[in-house]
Design an enzyme around this catalytic site. Structure first.
Site, PDB file in Angstrom:
ATOM      1  N   LEU A  54     -15.696 -13.284  43.529  1.00 31.14           N
ATOM      2  CA  LEU A  54     -16.851 -12.743  44.246  1.00 31.14           C
ATOM      3  C   LEU A  54     -16.449 -11.791  45.368  1.00 31.14           C
ATOM      4  O   LEU A  54     -17.255 -10.996  45.837  1.00 31.14           O
ATOM      5  CB  LEU A  54     -17.700 -13.888  44.808  1.00 31.14           C
ATOM      6  CG  LEU A  54     -18.464 -14.705  43.762  1.00 31.14           C
ATOM      7  CD1 LEU A  54     -19.147 -15.908  44.406  1.00 31.14           C
ATOM      8  CD2 LEU A  54     -19.499 -13.843  43.042  1.00 31.14           C
ATOM      9  N   GLU A  74      -2.599 -42.010  50.874  1.00 30.91           N
ATOM     10  CA  GLU A  74      -1.954 -40.705  50.770  1.00 30.91           C
ATOM     11  C   GLU A  74      -2.686 -39.805  49.779  1.00 30.91           C
ATOM     12  O   GLU A  74      -2.830 -38.596  50.013  1.00 30.91           O
ATOM     13  CB  GLU A  74      -0.488 -40.885  50.362  1.00 30.91           C
ATOM     14  CG  GLU A  74       0.356 -41.550  51.451  1.00 30.91           C
ATOM     15  CD  GLU A  74       1.768 -41.875  50.990  1.00 30.91           C
ATOM     16  OE1 GLU A  74       2.261 -41.176  50.077  1.00 30.91           O
ATOM     17  OE2 GLU A  74       2.371 -42.813  51.539  1.00 30.91           O
ATOM     18  N   GLU A 106      13.261 -36.257  44.328  1.00 29.11           N
ATOM     19  CA  GLU A 106      14.601 -35.718  44.144  1.00 29.11           C
ATOM     20  C   GLU A 106      14.567 -34.588  43.126  1.00 29.11           C
ATOM     21  O   GLU A 106      13.627 -34.501  42.323  1.00 29.11           O
ATOM     22  CB  GLU A 106      15.555 -36.826  43.682  1.00 29.11           C
ATOM     23  CG  GLU A 106      15.747 -37.916  44.715  1.00 29.11           C
ATOM     24  CD  GLU A 106      16.720 -38.993  44.292  1.00 29.11           C
ATOM     25  OE1 GLU A 106      16.907 -39.944  45.067  1.00 29.11           O
ATOM     26  OE2 GLU A 106      17.281 -38.889  43.180  1.00 29.11           O
ATOM     27  N   GLY A 164     -11.869  -6.839  44.605  1.00 28.12           N
ATOM     28  CA  GLY A 164     -10.491  -6.459  44.899  1.00 28.12           C
ATOM     29  C   GLY A 164      -9.977  -7.023  46.206  1.00 28.12           C
ATOM     30  O   GLY A 164      -8.786  -7.326  46.344  1.00 28.12           O
ATOM     31  N   MET A 216      10.936 -38.771  49.379  1.00 29.35           N
ATOM     32  CA  MET A 216      10.829 -39.494  48.112  1.00 29.35           C
ATOM     33  C   MET A 216      11.450 -38.708  46.962  1.00 29.35           C
ATOM     34  O   MET A 216      12.378 -39.149  46.318  1.00 29.35           O
ATOM     35  CB  MET A 216       9.358 -39.778  47.788  1.00 29.35           C
ATOM     36  CG  MET A 216       8.599 -40.614  48.779  1.00 29.35           C
ATOM     37  SD  MET A 216       6.930 -40.965  48.136  1.00 29.35           S
ATOM     38  CE  MET A 216       6.110 -41.509  49.619  1.00 29.35           C
ATOM     39  N   THR A 223       1.523 -35.766  40.237  1.00 32.77           N
ATOM     40  CA  THR A 223       0.794 -34.735  39.500  1.00 32.77           C
ATOM     41  C   THR A 223      -0.535 -35.286  38.974  1.00 32.77           C
ATOM     42  O   THR A 223      -0.714 -36.500  38.836  1.00 32.77           O
ATOM     43  CB  THR A 223       1.615 -34.222  38.308  1.00 32.77           C
ATOM     44  OG1 THR A 223       1.779 -35.285  37.356  1.00 32.77           O
ATOM     45  CG2 THR A 223       2.978 -33.718  38.757  1.00 32.77           C
TER      46      THR A 223
END
Length: 380
Positions: A340, A245, A128, A343, A126, A368
């Protein structure tokens, strides 16, 4: 939390089989697939052997003839495992649906059995480079010459594009000035002269899922490759499938959120700070409680949408709302999960880090979230 009522014992057995397949055939290879930017072609064949492809397609065309709750189970288990590589949902629940719902008997007989077995991989083209979510502004064109269409243009962000054998391509076939009336869907075999694929795109996340750009340079296909009885039906055909979808994105999003919660809970229960587990601190318990509650709310809404979809009653507004809410939800949940983890949440060997980068795309693809808000607002 509230029990789910969508599934029965047959679904439970199917879920166990899917989980074994993912544990044995997908998870051990996923890191390697991320490096090569696509899954191994053989996995498609193995999924086909197990009946995991095109499950909702009738048995006469190679499918199982089951409803979309089975597709839901497969999508959930992939998400729980963080298996974002296999583009099974696009292949089975989007591309196959276009062919089954709008194709001729010859088109169905030609492609659906191959897709169900994994012999052929399907994609839908779809977007482009210059259009984004605005499908009515596409420039890829199919010009009729005799009994053939000559196709020129390009498509971008195409899931399954690199391994694809058959592509449902959105093209412009008219010049009425009304964009929605000028679009058609055409089947293009990737073996056609003039058709080419770029290398998989280097994405931030979802690196094992092949996503590439497709090029059409005077690609000739027979007019019998048109989906539908006449030209100009493409936009209507797309709209008929878009609610499902977008619900797919919602299913994937809430399941990814659940997987992120589960791995975060396990980590905080095991990780010790100042002599006791992270999970025993009030801040951690409150954050986990918030995450669990939000996921439960999202799951109930998605399950309700699935029920409506099974009855043919799911509206575009409800599907857009589900996609909007859950794709935002999963980003909140995984971000909290990273925090949580401390690092270690920033280390890619931990599932939460991969979920963090993989889930962000959900707010973009399928339209979007800004477009989702516009669709919802039209119902006011």
């Amino acid at each position: 939390m509230l029990p789910r009522t969508l599934f029965n014992s047959d679904h439970d057995e199917f879920r166990r089989m899917v989980r074994r397949f993912i544990e044995q055939e997908i998870s051990p290879h996923h890191e390697r697939w991320e490096e090569q930017q696509h899954i191994d072609r053989e996995v498609w064949n193995r999924a086909g052997e197990l009946g995991l492809l095109c499950m909702t397609i009738p048995e006469e065309y190679g499918g199982l003839g089951v409803d979309r709750t089975y597709s839901t189970v497969l999508m959930e288990e992939q998400s729980y495992a963080g298996a974002t590589g296999p583009g099974f949902a696009v292949h089975s629940d989007i591309v196959a649906n276009y062919i089954y719902n709008f194709g001729t008997e010859a088109q169905k007989q030609e492609w659906l059995p191959k897709m169900a077995s994994g012999e052929a991989v399907g994609a839908v083209a779809m977007t482009e480079p210059g259009t984004g979510s605005d499908l009515q502004s596409i420039t890829a064109r199919a010009v009729k010459e005799g009994d053939e269409y000559v196709i020129n243009g390009s498509k971008i962000f195409i899931t399954n594009g690199y391994l694809s054998d058959i592509v449902v391509v959105v093209v412009k076939t008219g010049d009425s000035g009304v964009g929605a009336n000028d679009l058609s869907l055409v089947l293009v075999e990737t073996s056609r002269e003039g058709f080419s694929k770029a290398r998989p795109l280097k994405k931030v996340g979802m690196k094992a899922q092949d996503t590439c750009e497709l090029y059409f340079d005077n690609v000739r296909v027979p007019c019998s490759n048109l989906l539908g009885e006449q030209e100009g039906l493409g936009f209507k055909q797309l709209m008929k499938e878009l609610a499902w979808e977008r619900l797919i994105i919602a299913i994937l999003s809430v399941a990814t959120a659940q997987g992120a919660f589960d791995t975060t809970l396990a980590y905080t229960q095991d990780r010790k700070v100042f002599g006791k587990s992270v999970a025993t601190y009030q801040n951690t318990r409150f954050k986990l409680a918030e995450m669990k509650t939000e996921i439960a709310v999202g799951q109930q809404f998605v399950d309700r949408c699935i029920e409506l979809m099974l009855r043919g009653e799911l509206s575009q507004e409800a599907a857009a709302a589900a996609k909007l809410w859950t794709s935002e939800l999963v980003c909140r949940v995984v971000d909290e999960g990273v925090q949580l983890h401390g690092g270690y949440g920033y280390m890619l060997e931990y599932p939460i880090a991969k979920a963090w980068i993989d889930s962000r795309a959900g707010r973009i693809y399928g339209g979007t979230n800004e477009i989702m808000k516009e669709i919802i607002a039209r119902g006011f």
